[in-house]
Write a protein that holds these residues in place. Sequence first.
Motif, mmCIF file in Angstrom:
data_model
loop_
_atom_site.group_PDB
_atom_site.id
_atom_site.type_symbol
_atom_site.label_atom_id
_atom_site.label_comp_id
_atom_site.label_asym_id
_atom_site.label_seq_id
_atom_site.Cartn_x
_atom_site.Cartn_y
_atom_site.Cartn_z
ATOM 1 N N ALA A 180 5.876 -6.532 -3.048
ATOM 2 C CA ALA A 180 5.269 -5.199 -3.051
ATOM 3 C C ALA A 180 3.744 -5.293 -3.142
ATOM 4 O O ALA A 180 3.032 -4.562 -2.442
ATOM 5 N N VAL A 181 3.237 -6.193 -4.003
ATOM 6 C CA VAL A 181 1.787 -6.349 -4.133
ATOM 7 C C VAL A 181 1.203 -6.862 -2.824
ATOM 8 O O VAL A 181 0.177 -6.358 -2.348
ATOM 9 N N VAL A 182 1.839 -7.859 -2.215
ATOM 10 C CA VAL A 182 1.339 -8.397 -0.947
ATOM 11 C C VAL A 182 1.363 -7.312 0.128
ATOM 12 O O VAL A 182 0.384 -7.147 0.870
ATOM 13 N N GLU A 183 2.443 -6.573 0.212
ATOM 14 C CA GLU A 183 2.522 -5.510 1.217
ATOM 15 C C GLU A 183 1.415 -4.481 1.044
ATOM 16 O O GLU A 183 0.880 -3.953 2.012
ATOM 17 N N ALA A 184 1.052 -4.209 -0.204
ATOM 18 C CA ALA A 184 0.024 -3.198 -0.479
ATOM 19 C C ALA A 184 -1.398 -3.737 -0.387
ATOM 20 O O ALA A 184 -2.330 -2.959 -0.189
ATOM 21 N N SER A 185 -1.575 -5.059 -0.521
ATOM 22 C CA SER A 185 -2.935 -5.584 -0.645
ATOM 23 C C SER A 185 -3.382 -6.511 0.475
ATOM 24 O O SER A 185 -4.569 -6.845 0.559
ATOM 25 N N VAL A 186 -2.468 -6.933 1.319
ATOM 26 C CA VAL A 186 -2.795 -7.820 2.440
ATOM 27 C C VAL A 186 -2.552 -7.036 3.730
ATOM 28 O O VAL A 186 -1.538 -6.333 3.838
#
Length: 183
Positions: free
Chosen positions: A75-81
């Motif tokens: 979820a963090v990668v999807e939102a930040s990359v």
Amino acid sequence: MSEAQVVADLTAAFETDPAVRWMYPEQTGYLRHFPTFLHPFGGVAMHEGTLDWAEGGAALWIAPGLAPDEAAIMAVVEASVPASRHEAVFAVFKAMGHTHPEDPHWYLPVMGVVPERQGQGLGTALMRPVLERCDATGTLAYLEATTERSRALYARLGFEQTDTILVADCPPIYPMVRQPRRG
């Protein structure tokens, strides 16, 4: 020690890390997103009390049977990359997952020392308590080194490189295992 201090120290420590900066190449994006990424990647150590901290550095150890929060990492990668890089970033994490030992092990997803404290023995001191526990209980220790300097430190502490992760255009990542030492 506060969680905010641990995150601040690790953010400073990883500011020039090749693999992390591959994921977050722009400085503003790194400063905004890396602290958020730390929570699912190594935060279980903060909540389980398996982190070692000293002013200027921290080691986030995950005990056998526990793991980083993979769904939250995604979820963090999807939102930040950027979406155009998701496939490559997820491929790196998938490759990292395949290199973990199958036997119970202590996992060190994050260990860092701020630049001005590097080379003074702090990294070794942060790792020593869990490595001593591994020796006492006969348990493996596992990590992924992301720089030549960290790989050399871990080798001095008894870790052996088991593979080299080369995925997409990510800089090399070096999985390393340490067998427990006896007597």
